[in-house]
Design a protein around this motif. Structure first.
Motif, mmCIF file in Angstrom:
data_model
loop_
_atom_site.group_PDB
_atom_site.id
_atom_site.type_symbol
_atom_site.label_atom_id
_atom_site.label_comp_id
_atom_site.label_asym_id
_atom_site.label_seq_id
_atom_site.Cartn_x
_atom_site.Cartn_y
_atom_site.Cartn_z
ATOM 1 N N THR A 115 -9.939 5.624 5.517
ATOM 2 C CA THR A 115 -9.483 4.237 5.370
ATOM 3 C C THR A 115 -8.024 4.115 5.803
ATOM 4 O O THR A 115 -7.660 3.202 6.541
ATOM 5 C CB THR A 115 -9.660 3.770 3.912
ATOM 6 O OG1 THR A 115 -11.058 3.803 3.589
ATOM 7 C CG2 THR A 115 -9.125 2.369 3.706
ATOM 8 N N GLU A 116 -7.213 5.042 5.369
ATOM 9 C CA GLU A 116 -5.805 4.996 5.769
ATOM 10 C C GLU A 116 -5.652 5.237 7.261
ATOM 11 O O GLU A 116 -4.821 4.598 7.915
ATOM 12 C CB GLU A 116 -4.971 6.005 4.987
ATOM 13 C CG GLU A 116 -3.491 5.852 5.279
ATOM 14 C CD GLU A 116 -2.608 6.565 4.284
ATOM 15 O OE1 GLU A 116 -1.696 7.267 4.739
ATOM 16 O OE2 GLU A 116 -2.819 6.413 3.057
ATOM 17 N N LEU A 117 -6.463 6.108 7.826
ATOM 18 C CA LEU A 117 -6.402 6.349 9.263
ATOM 19 C C LEU A 117 -6.731 5.069 10.034
ATOM 20 O O LEU A 117 -6.062 4.740 11.019
ATOM 21 C CB LEU A 117 -7.337 7.496 9.658
ATOM 22 C CG LEU A 117 -7.305 7.937 11.117
ATOM 23 C CD1 LEU A 117 -5.891 8.284 11.579
ATOM 24 C CD2 LEU A 117 -8.257 9.110 11.329
ATOM 25 N N VAL A 118 -7.723 4.322 9.593
ATOM 26 C CA VAL A 118 -8.051 3.038 10.213
ATOM 27 C C VAL A 118 -6.846 2.100 10.152
ATOM 28 O O VAL A 118 -6.499 1.432 11.134
ATOM 29 C CB VAL A 118 -9.288 2.386 9.535
ATOM 30 C CG1 VAL A 118 -9.414 0.920 9.898
ATOM 31 C CG2 VAL A 118 -10.554 3.124 9.911
ATOM 32 N N MET A 119 -6.198 2.056 9.001
ATOM 33 C CA MET A 119 -5.041 1.174 8.837
ATOM 34 C C MET A 119 -3.896 1.577 9.768
ATOM 35 O O MET A 119 -3.249 0.719 10.378
ATOM 36 C CB MET A 119 -4.579 1.196 7.379
ATOM 37 C CG MET A 119 -5.581 0.580 6.429
ATOM 38 S SD MET A 119 -5.212 0.884 4.687
ATOM 39 C CE MET A 119 -3.632 0.106 4.496
ATOM 40 N N VAL A 120 -3.651 2.857 9.895
ATOM 41 C CA VAL A 120 -2.584 3.338 10.767
ATOM 42 C C VAL A 120 -2.900 2.991 12.220
ATOM 43 O O VAL A 120 -2.041 2.477 12.946
ATOM 44 C CB VAL A 120 -2.366 4.856 10.590
ATOM 45 C CG1 VAL A 120 -1.490 5.426 11.699
ATOM 46 C CG2 VAL A 120 -1.761 5.145 9.224
ATOM 47 N N LEU A 121 -4.122 3.250 12.647
ATOM 48 C CA LEU A 121 -4.496 2.950 14.027
ATOM 49 C C LEU A 121 -4.335 1.460 14.323
ATOM 50 O O LEU A 121 -3.822 1.077 15.375
ATOM 51 C CB LEU A 121 -5.931 3.398 14.306
ATOM 52 C CG LEU A 121 -6.191 4.904 14.212
ATOM 53 C CD1 LEU A 121 -7.675 5.196 14.340
ATOM 54 C CD2 LEU A 121 -5.384 5.671 15.246
ATOM 55 N N TYR A 139 0.856 -1.181 0.000
ATOM 56 C CA TYR A 139 0.000 0.000 0.000
ATOM 57 C C TYR A 139 0.896 1.236 0.000
ATOM 58 O O TYR A 139 1.839 1.323 0.778
ATOM 59 C CB TYR A 139 -0.900 -0.009 1.243
ATOM 60 C CG TYR A 139 -1.753 1.228 1.381
ATOM 61 C CD1 TYR A 139 -2.961 1.335 0.700
ATOM 62 C CD2 TYR A 139 -1.358 2.289 2.173
ATOM 63 C CE1 TYR A 139 -3.744 2.476 0.815
ATOM 64 C CE2 TYR A 139 -2.135 3.430 2.300
ATOM 65 C CZ TYR A 139 -3.327 3.510 1.608
ATOM 66 O OH TYR A 139 -4.100 4.636 1.719
ATOM 67 N N THR A 140 0.592 2.173 -0.857
ATOM 68 C CA THR A 140 1.331 3.423 -0.890
ATOM 69 C C THR A 140 0.572 4.469 -0.078
ATOM 70 O O THR A 140 -0.532 4.868 -0.469
ATOM 71 C CB THR A 140 1.510 3.919 -2.344
ATOM 72 O OG1 THR A 140 2.177 2.903 -3.093
ATOM 73 C CG2 THR A 140 2.311 5.202 -2.379
ATOM 74 N N PRO A 141 1.115 4.875 1.056
ATOM 75 C CA PRO A 141 0.420 5.853 1.899
ATOM 76 C C PRO A 141 0.144 7.163 1.144
ATOM 77 O O PRO A 141 0.970 7.616 0.354
ATOM 78 C CB PRO A 141 1.388 6.084 3.057
ATOM 79 C CG PRO A 141 2.205 4.841 3.105
ATOM 80 C CD PRO A 141 2.357 4.416 1.670
ATOM 81 N N ILE A 142 -1.021 7.735 1.409
ATOM 82 C CA ILE A 142 -1.411 9.004 0.807
ATOM 83 C C ILE A 142 -1.444 10.130 1.835
ATOM 84 O O ILE A 142 -1.796 11.257 1.509
ATOM 85 C CB ILE A 142 -2.783 8.890 0.093
ATOM 86 C CG1 ILE A 142 -3.873 8.462 1.064
ATOM 87 C CG2 ILE A 142 -2.696 7.943 -1.092
ATOM 88 C CD1 ILE A 142 -5.288 8.469 0.492
ATOM 89 N N THR A 143 -1.103 9.792 3.081
ATOM 90 C CA THR A 143 -1.125 10.772 4.161
ATOM 91 C C THR A 143 0.176 10.701 4.947
ATOM 92 O O THR A 143 1.020 9.838 4.716
ATOM 93 C CB THR A 143 -2.279 10.498 5.154
ATOM 94 O OG1 THR A 143 -1.953 9.329 5.923
ATOM 95 C CG2 THR A 143 -3.603 10.305 4.444
ATOM 96 N N THR A 165 -8.392 -2.495 3.288
ATOM 97 C CA THR A 165 -8.003 -2.934 4.625
ATOM 98 C C THR A 165 -7.898 -4.447 4.754
ATOM 99 O O THR A 165 -7.441 -4.949 5.783
ATOM 100 C CB THR A 165 -8.979 -2.415 5.694
ATOM 101 O OG1 THR A 165 -10.302 -2.895 5.413
ATOM 102 C CG2 THR A 165 -8.972 -0.911 5.769
ATOM 103 N N ASP A 166 -8.301 -5.189 3.730
ATOM 104 C CA ASP A 166 -8.275 -6.648 3.788
ATOM 105 C C ASP A 166 -6.867 -7.187 3.804
ATOM 106 O O ASP A 166 -5.984 -6.845 3.146
ATOM 107 C CB ASP A 166 -9.048 -7.232 2.618
ATOM 108 C CG ASP A 166 -9.151 -8.735 2.707
ATOM 109 O OD1 ASP A 166 -8.954 -9.282 3.795
ATOM 110 O OD2 ASP A 166 -9.459 -9.353 1.680
#
Length: 111
Positions: free
Chosen positions: A59-65, A19-23, A110-111
């Motif tokens: 979605t990215e925030l969920v992944m980071v958390l 995954y390439t982070p966007i944030t 997120t899968d």
């Protein structure tokens, strides 16, 4: 004369999943951790308030958390608990507020 400040590269595990982070969420939370649990919560509140209308950012925030929970679950129960509470709250919010296309993106990413 100009001054240049160089920050060290902060490891972002999302890249390990292809995954390439966007944030900068991972970096933001990593910095906040140095200032305590309230700073982690404050960082979350600011990110959510600013980006809750953007499903990709949420979605990215969920992944980071989620990744932050695992970063701390063996050796810092307090941080892991804070991240778990934020993750649980945000994941439920996403599931309740995203449209079907947004949910498709969320679950696929997120899968």
């Amino acid at each position: 004369m100009s001054t240049t400040i160089t920050m060290p590269q902060i490891y972002n595990p999302l890249k390990d999943y292809g995954y390439t982070p966007i944030t900068t969420f991972w970096e933001d939370f990593t910095i906040a951790e140095a200032f305590g649990l309230d700073a982690i919560d404050d960082t979350y509140q600011r990110a959510f308030n600013e980006w809750h209308s953007n499903y990709k950012m949420m979605t990215e925030l969920v992944m980071v958390l989620n990744n932050k929970i695992w970063q701390y679950h063996f050796y810092n129960e307090d941080k892991a608990r804070v991240y778990n509470d934020l993750y649980t709250t945000l994941a439920a919010w996403c599931e309740d507020n995203f449209t079907s296309d947004q949910l498709d993106y969320y679950y696929t990413t997120t899968d």
